[in-house]
Design an enzyme around this catalytic site. Structure first.
Site, short mmCIF file in Angstrom:
data_model
loop_
_atom_site.label_atom_id
_atom_site.label_comp_id
_atom_site.label_asym_id
_atom_site.label_seq_id
_atom_site.Cartn_x
_atom_site.Cartn_y
_atom_site.Cartn_z
CE LYS A 266 -3.39 5.14 -0.89
NZ LYS A 266 -5.05 5.94 -2.10
CE1 TYR B 249 -4.62 1.94 0.79
CE2 TYR B 249 -2.68 3.41 3.02
CZ TYR B 249 -3.69 2.71 1.84
OH TYR B 249 -4.61 4.13 1.98
#
Length: 305
Positions: free
Chosen positions: A170, A166
């Site tokens: 991001k 993640y």
């Protein structure tokens, strides 16, 4: 202060069936925008799918007197993304705003994370922003107008245990933003990133109910409206949560000129380490501007950056 309005504009919000995306879509509609509500309707780990969530948000917008259409495409599917863009153009003939918000989680410590966990999360968050942006880019260039928001995370900016997949995706979005702010400037395309902390499906198991009550997703949306308005900034990371807002930036120390040729050794760098890492003077460098392009040339001349 004048009202922020989007009358006559068309917005696409991905992952808009609930949480942050729903709040963004509703607020854009309240302020006059026509909205494409995109949501695959998948579970938190990306499995399954249903158009019910997107249809429900469309009904909410219509109840407000607004205009909206639902789209159930996956942001990772090229044909589905093209359909989302085509639906908007066929219905309204333009696309002014894109908020790339869709996301999933596959949280595990890195040792336990599978390649499927990595690839799927990167695909949804990073490629799932690249693909819609790529599809709207030429449309916005031809209009000479566009406003784009990508959704980054404090995990990408600062790290968080169990979220290597993640976080990598991001922070990749910040890199995408930093380049597109330069490439879009001549065509009045502005791109920004929101770094939200909000009570959504992705955070509900991580915090107490008392904390989550302070982190309603609607407390992030007012900041996002300022990132897509006509006089929006560009290349900004806006941190938002619980009604508080701040700007995050990548900074660089002033650095040190160590030398070249035989004098440039690992030991020489070590000797200059305190100056290299001196945080008393830090600058936000715009690598697309004159200062950023000249920093290393100036350091090589032994001059301050």
């Amino acid at each position: 202060m004048s009202d922020i309005r989007f009358d006559g504009q068309v917005a696409i919000v991905t992952g808009a069936g609930g949480g942050l995306g729903r709040c963004h879509a509703l607020e854009l509609a309240r302020r006059g925008a026509k909205v494409v509500v995109n949501d695959l309707g998948a579970s938190m780990d990306g499995s399954g799918g249903s158009s019910e969530a997107a249809n429900n948000v469309v009904k909410e917008i219509e109840a407000l007197g607004g205009e909206a259409i639902a789209n159930g495409s996956s942001v990772t599917d090229d044909a589905g993304v093209k359909k989302m863009i085509d639906d908007a153009m066929n219905k309204w003939g333009r696309i002014d705003i894109l908020i790339a918000n869709a996301g999933i989680l596959r949280d595990k410590s890195f040792g336990k994370m599978t390649m499927e966990d990595i690839e799927l999360v990167v695909d949804v968050h990073l490629m799932g922003s690249f693909k819609p942006i790529k599809q709207v880019w030429d449309i916005m260039k031809e209009q000479n107008y566009g406003r784009i928001v990508v959704t980054t995370s404090s995990t990408g900016l600062y790290g968080n245990f169990g979220q290597a997949n993640y976080g990598a995706a991001k922070l990749g979005l910040v890199g995408l933003m930093n380049t597109l702010k330069i490439e879009g400037a001549k065509n009045n395309i502005k791109i920004n990133a929101v770094c939200p902390v909000a009570a959504t499906r992705m955070t509900e198991g991580l915090m107490s109910p008392e904390v989550l009550e302070q982190l309603k997703p609607e407390y992030v949306t007012p900041g996002v409206m300022n990132l897509v308005k006509q006089d929006a900034p560009t290349g900004m990371v806006l941190s938002a949560g619980a009604g508080a807002f701040s700007m995050a930036e990548i900074v660089e120390t002033n650095g040190a000129y160590v030398g070249q040729g035989d004098e440039l050794t690992a030991e020489a760098v070590e000797a200059a380490w305190d100056k290299i890492t001196d945080k008393s003077v830090q600058t936000h460098f715009n690598m697309g501007g004159e200062h950023g392009q000249n920093i290393f040339a100036r350091l090589a001349e032994g001059k301050p950056a």
